[in-house]
Design a protein around this motif. Structure first.
Motif, short mmCIF file in Angstrom:
data_model
loop_
_atom_site.label_atom_id
_atom_site.label_comp_id
_atom_site.label_asym_id
_atom_site.label_seq_id
_atom_site.Cartn_x
_atom_site.Cartn_y
_atom_site.Cartn_z
N ARG A 327 18.35 -37.43 17.23
CA ARG A 327 19.72 -37.80 16.84
C ARG A 327 20.44 -38.51 17.98
O ARG A 327 21.13 -39.52 17.77
N ALA A 328 20.24 -38.02 19.21
CA ALA A 328 20.94 -38.61 20.36
C ALA A 328 20.44 -40.01 20.69
O ALA A 328 21.17 -40.81 21.28
N ASN A 329 19.20 -40.32 20.28
CA ASN A 329 18.61 -41.61 20.64
C ASN A 329 18.41 -42.54 19.44
O ASN A 329 17.79 -43.60 19.59
N GLN A 330 18.95 -42.16 18.28
CA GLN A 330 18.65 -42.95 17.09
C GLN A 330 19.26 -44.35 17.12
O GLN A 330 18.78 -45.24 16.41
N ASP A 331 20.26 -44.58 17.94
CA ASP A 331 20.82 -45.93 18.06
C ASP A 331 20.14 -46.74 19.16
O ASP A 331 20.48 -47.91 19.38
N LYS A 332 19.16 -46.13 19.84
CA LYS A 332 18.49 -46.79 20.96
C LYS A 332 17.01 -47.07 20.67
O LYS A 332 16.30 -47.59 21.54
N ALA A 333 16.54 -46.70 19.48
CA ALA A 333 15.13 -46.90 19.13
C ALA A 333 15.01 -47.10 17.64
O ALA A 333 15.85 -46.63 16.86
N ILE A 334 14.00 -47.82 17.24
CA ILE A 334 13.67 -47.95 15.82
C ILE A 334 12.95 -46.67 15.39
O ILE A 334 12.00 -46.24 16.04
N ILE A 335 13.41 -46.08 14.30
CA ILE A 335 12.86 -44.82 13.84
C ILE A 335 12.04 -45.06 12.58
O ILE A 335 12.50 -45.66 11.62
N MET A 336 10.80 -44.57 12.61
CA MET A 336 9.88 -44.70 11.48
C MET A 336 9.49 -43.31 11.00
O MET A 336 8.98 -42.51 11.79
#
Length: 694
Positions: A327-336
């Protein structure tokens, strides 16, 4: 219809008749001079062999500069042997005397693969009636079926240990095999054999016999099993039963490899594919493309993606402790997200950018719909095999399709497109990893890619669909080292998932980082990373900018494009031609064994990669293999005088079932055409519940 168990019991109760050997031919004597050089090493032969082997086999190029530790010696009788210190490969005898005695002993009690008698279990609506009708004929004719093979002829020979090669020509001549696999873990022996054994002559002799030679070195049993299994499947799986396994000398890896191979070969009937499945996968691909005005297809990317990392989130239980990190990094990485992982992410307020689906079963539509109900996934892009339920596309914002390389839609509709996602099998976690790998992400993070669990009862993430019993799952019974130390539990199936990921990491052309934030079994090539310490830097641009750029690189295929591909495919006409070819092959082979029927059929069903006219055979390939595996089993487990009684039935029943397949294919094509014209939706109604996601 006679009960399967009753039929099987009736035809399997016999053993080899008293006083008769199931090997009724004499041992091949051969001319010693043609087997090995006597007296002294032949330097000219060595040079020819080195030139030939290094030209034919890339891995053997090291022979040119090889420095042996062992010594090639010639005994007083002129026979060669290999000695290392005080240890001789052939004891007090030379290679020829030792090998002849070994061959005589071997053929008195040969070690051959014997698969379990085909009994109808796991077969489909074409293969099962074919088998049952053959077995009924066996009962009617009162034909005895023996546990051991009643012919010395073999489709395959697996040689564990090459040594100096004195046994190779005799094995080739005696078995008349079409595939000989030579496993030699010791390069010393290959090197010394080049002075006394004519490798080029051996290859040419095999070729004249329509036999493929495979020579490779490896020193672990798992590698041996994978390589041998692959070669047997690729070079005529129909004749696996009766494969000769010959051990030339003792090696600690050989016994375990042979035991594992026997187990694996008995599961081939369940892994060859079904025509019914191919029909449905073809129809789903057709509908996925023809229902809409266009379809987006995956294409790989040559340029490394460095500015944004990717999180691949699987269904393993270890990710339950790491939702805060995601959740803390979801704006910094593409999530698959992979399969069932979608629901747990959405429940935690994490909306994946890409979601992966692999299976074609229609039950997946209901599962995914339940996972997405109440959530906004309009910004999530579905990445799916072309074979998935066509309704899945309506649940997400965008969709990108890919071809699975082993399935009929790729062979018929995808080639030579680059839209094939190599490495995407056997589970959805493989598809997500292959997608990230082929898009050339420089930094890949794995969450919940446990491929097992530290707790065998907790096989998936808590509150996920598999833990609620919505999917079948494999019991975790195999213990292996865990990523962060200790033990994790897994299965043979999940080990195949792991192997394919490791192979992709190893084969990646440019440096990239794969961080394993999961805590299941070890995945070689990944860097273990404790998730709580993960803190990514802010992106230089909004994440959506990177996602839009990725999507712009995919192939846009219009409905008109696909219509042209479908028209050019001309399935009905091409399948009729294939049917006629099968009939001609049977007519040319009155003796199914001696006239090489099985080899000719194998060559025909292997043409889909090289002959566009034969491409549709991929729809029927699995069933052809299963039916002819059953035929091979029964005609090689009865005595010679009884084989002739079975030949007409094997031929006529094959053509009967193949005609049924064609009729069902034509009915399906009628249904698809009606759907396209009138909107009648032909979905598979069977409950084909898939295995759970990785």
């Amino acid at each position: 219809m006679t009960d399967d168990t009753e039929i099987n019991d009736a035809v399997s109760k016999n053993e080899t008749p008293s006083g008769e050997s199931h090997d009724n031919t004499e041992a091949a004597d051969g001319d010693d001079a043609s087997l090995l050089v006597r007296g002294e090493p032949d330097q000219k032969l060595h040079e020819r062999n080195i030139d030939f082997l290094t030209r034919e086999i890339f891995a053997f190029r090291r022979l040119k500069s090889y420095e042996p530790n062992a010594e090639l010696r010639f005994l007083d009788n002129g026979e060669p042997t290999v000695e290392l210190g005080n240890v001789s490969l052939y004891g007090d005898d030379g290679a020829l005397t030792h090998t002849q005695r070994q061959l005589d002993k071997y053929w008195s009690k040969p070690d051959r693969v014997t698969i379990s008698p085909p009994d109808g279990q796991g077969l489909d609506g074409y293969s099962k009636p074919y088998l049952q009708n053959i077995l009924k004929k066996i009962l009617e004719e009162d034909i005895s079926v023996y546990h051991k093979q009643q012919t010395v002829r073999a489709g395959h020979v697996v040689v564990f240990g090459v040594g100096l090669g004195a046994h190779l020509f005799p094995l080739l001549e005696k078995t008349q095999c079409q595939n000989i696999l030579l496993v030699e873990p010791n390069m010393e022996f290959i090197y010394h054999s080049t002075f006394v054994f004519d490798w080029e002559k051996f290859y040419k002799t095999a070729s004249a016999q329509n036999c493929n030679v495979h020579l490779f070195t490896m020193n672990d049993s798992a590698g041996m099993v994978r390589s041998v299994r692959h070669m047997l499947v690729s070079h005529n799986v129909m004749t696996v039963d009766g494969a000769v396994m010959y051990e030339h000398y003792k090696n600690k890896f050989f016994d375990s490899a042979k035991d594992k191979l026997r187990v694996d070969l008995n599961s081939f009937f369940m892994a060859l594919g079904y025509t019914e499945d191919e029909f449905f996968m073809t129809s789903h691909t057709y509908m996925n493309y023809m229902k809409y005005d266009h379809a987006n297809l995956f294409l790989p990317c040559e340029t490394p993606i460095r500015d944004i990392p990717v999180f691949i989130v699987g269904g393993g239980p270890s990710k339950d402790a790491h939702f805060d990190v995601l959740r803390a990094n979801q704006d910094k990485a593409i999530i698959m997200s992979c399969g069932s992982a979608l629901s747990t992410l959405l429940d935690e307020g994490i909306v994946p950018d890409f979601h992966f689906q692999l299976e074609r079963g229609t039950d997946w539509y209901g599962v995914v719909k339940r996972m997405t109900d109440g959530y906004d996934v309009s910004n999530t892009c579905l990445v799916a095999s072309s074979t998935v339920d066509p309704r899945l596309r309506e649940l997400f914002g965008d969709t990108v399709y890919f071809y699975r390389p082993a399935l009929s839609p790729y062979k018929m509709f995808g080639q030579p497109s680059k839209a094939v996602l190599l490495g995407c099998d056997p589970q959805v976690g493989n598809a997500a990893f292959a997608f990230a790998d082929l898009l050339n992400f420089e930094n890949i993070y794995l969450f919940g890619m446990d491929l097992g669990s530290r707790d065998p009862a907790l096989h998936h993430s808590r509150n996920s669909a598999p833990m609620r019993g919505e999917f079948k799952h494999h019991n975790l019974t195999t213990e292996l080292p865990a990523t962060l130390g200790g033990i994790a539990y897994t299965t043979d199936h999940l080990l195949l998932v792991r192997d394919n990921i490791e192979n992709m990491i190893l084969a990646h052309k440019k440096p990239h980082n794969v961080f394993n934030c999961s805590d299941g079994i070890v995945i070689k090539g990944t860097v273990p990373k404790i998730p709580r310490k993960l803190s990514l830097p802010p992106l230089r641009q909004p994440k959506q900018t990177y996602i839009d750029k990725l999507k712009s690189g995919f192939l846009h295929q219009s409905k008109e494009d696909f219509t042209q591909i479908w028209t050019d495919l001309d399935l009905r006409a091409r399948v009729d031609r294939i049917r006629n070819t099968f009939q001609e092959i049977f007519d040319q082979c009155p003796d199914l064994v001696e006239d090489d029927l099985f080899l000719k059929l194998h060559k025909e069903v292997s043409k889909e990669n090289t002959d566009i006219e034969a491409t549709p055979i991929v729809l029927f390939k699995g069933n052809v293999h299963m039916m002819m595996m059953a035929a091979w089993y029964y005609i090689t487990h009865v005595q010679e005088q009884d084989r002739e009684k079975l030949y007409p039935w094997i031929r006529d029943e094959f053509m009967l079932q193949f005609d049924k397949m064609i009729a069902d294919m034509n009915a399906l094509l009628d249904e698809l055409e009606a759907w396209l014209e009138h909107g009648v939706y032909p979905l598979d109604e069977e409950d084909s519940r898939p295995d759970s996601a990785a």
